[in-house]
Design a protein around this motif. Sequence first.
Motif, PDB file in Angstrom:
ATOM      1  N   GLU A 123       1.061  -1.371   0.153  1.00 18.89           N
ATOM      2  CA  GLU A 123       0.133  -0.395   0.215  1.00 18.89           C
ATOM      3  C   GLU A 123       1.053   1.570   0.227  1.00 18.89           C
ATOM      4  OE1 GLU A 123      -2.368  -0.064   3.215  1.00 18.89           O
ATOM      5  OE2 GLU A 123      -3.588  -2.138   2.335  1.00 18.89           O
ATOM      6  N   THR A 168      -1.141   0.031   7.774  1.00 26.66           N
ATOM      7  CA  THR A 168      -1.517  -1.160   8.423  1.00 26.66           C
ATOM      8  C   THR A 168      -0.510  -1.911   7.571  1.00 26.66           C
ATOM      9  OG1 THR A 168      -1.722  -1.208   5.747  1.00 26.66           O
ATOM     10  CG2 THR A 168      -4.078  -0.894   6.853  1.00 26.66           C
ATOM     11  N   ARG A 170       0.893  -3.818   5.616  1.00 30.87           N
ATOM     12  CA  ARG A 170       0.826  -3.403   4.116  1.00 30.87           C
ATOM     13  C   ARG A 170       1.612  -2.137   3.288  1.00 30.87           C
ATOM     14  NH1 ARG A 170       0.287  -8.391   0.637  1.00 30.87           N
ATOM     15  NH2 ARG A 170       2.267  -7.074   0.506  1.00 30.87           N
ATOM     16  N   THR A 171       1.597  -1.321   4.477  1.00 33.98           N
ATOM     17  CA  THR A 171       1.992   0.328   3.812  1.00 33.98           C
ATOM     18  C   THR A 171       3.846   0.141   3.773  1.00 33.98           C
ATOM     19  OG1 THR A 171       0.326   1.345   5.625  1.00 33.98           O
ATOM     20  CG2 THR A 171       2.029   2.533   4.433  1.00 33.98           C
ATOM     21  N   ASN A 202       6.505   3.258  13.137  1.00 34.45           N
ATOM     22  CA  ASN A 202       6.573   2.603  11.718  1.00 34.45           C
ATOM     23  C   ASN A 202       7.960   2.249  11.321  1.00 34.45           C
ATOM     24  OD1 ASN A 202       3.476   1.947  12.017  1.00 34.45           O
ATOM     25  ND2 ASN A 202       3.775   3.838  12.168  1.00 34.45           N
TER      26      ASN A 202
END
Length: 403
Positions: A123, A168, A170-171, A202
């Motif tokens: 993503e 998320t 998947r980012t 993150n």
Amino acid sequence: MTTMTETNLLSARLNALSESETLAMTKKARELALQGHKVISLSVGEPDFQTPQHIKDAAKKAIDDGFSFYTPVPGTLELRQGIAAKLKRDNNLDFGPENIVVSTGAKQSIANVLLCLVDPGDEVIIFAPYWVSYIEMVKLAEGTPVIVNGTIENDFKVTAAQVQKAITPRTKAILFSSPCNPTGSVFSEKELREIAEVVAKNERVFVIADEIYEYINYEGKHFSIGSVPAIKDRVITVNGFSKGYAMTGWRVGYIGAAKWIAAACDKIQGQVTSGTCSIAQKAAYAGITGDLGFAKEMTAAYLRRRNLVIDLLKQIPGVKVNVPQGAFYAFPDISSYIGKSHNGTTIKSAGDLAMFILNDVHVSSVGGDAFGAPNNIRISFAASDENLKEALRRIKECLAKLK
Ligand code: PMP
Ligand code: GLU
């Protein structure tokens, strides 16, 4: 059995792609002009100024000196050194030539980065309103664009809290421009530091910071998110010569990034285009090491035109405007005209409205749908004061017909 058509012979990748709306509207404007209409083109975002003379002279000299061979894929060493010095001077970024990749426009720079980082299903968070090509480039890389909307209350800017919410497992990356095309919004240092804090937490997330409008900033304060130490290795700073140096046709853009990302972009570019034009690189070097006075002059002219266009837009009933702090676009909310009609034509979207204005009074703009903002149209004010006054007079006259 499916029938053979030209469309199903094309790749799924291509079929999933939309045409660039900025370029499509500009093409239509050119066609109308060729038919003899007096078209005012405010659809493509490009300076109406000439490339400064010292840059043109450097290109002429490069031709005369026979500088006509392939350059290294990521750009000549002198240009990369010049860019590294600029990124230190203006942006507080610590890069050497091995961190820089020069490409055929910032467009290719962004495409390179996405193709290097994004796997199918990854993503990429894109701040909306966004520049038209971001979504399509993510799709080309087989990633999933995740749109996060800036709100009008926050001058169209996405907040750190919104970014946190959108992340998320998947980012892979966050992609945005500041100053922003199409809204003209400029993120403050504080806002970017807050976003950087979220990114710091993150560890798999990269930031692609598109700073191509850096010099076209009416507030005078540009901050590069890549200068925040906690995330500097995960920020890819994108910039180029098209806007700040009035060099759209020369096709020179670049990134500054961690060495391994720069090496990856070098590898991909080496298989697709190689280094950009040798002559354009000599010109760009003259630009980046030369005097910035003309950039200030251009920005002063854009500021005058911004004030003119915003004033004129405010005089059109049913049009709402924000005041752009950078870049050269007005992005009025025209939603009150959606649903209205004239002579059997009903306006169903902002794109329809842009097309109606083009066909009716021959002024080209771009519908906000393509920028993820269906209530707006984008009007470039990189045009002469006379053309802008005439264009806004025509737009006002045209909108008055819609009932
Ligand atoms: N980013 C943004 C936000 C833009 O508006 C543009 C305009 N073309 C680009 C990147 C690409 O610029 P270029 O390829 O001409 O360097
Ligand atoms: N970036 C400019 C625009 O938004 C140029 C056209 C393009 O490359 O899309 O209009």
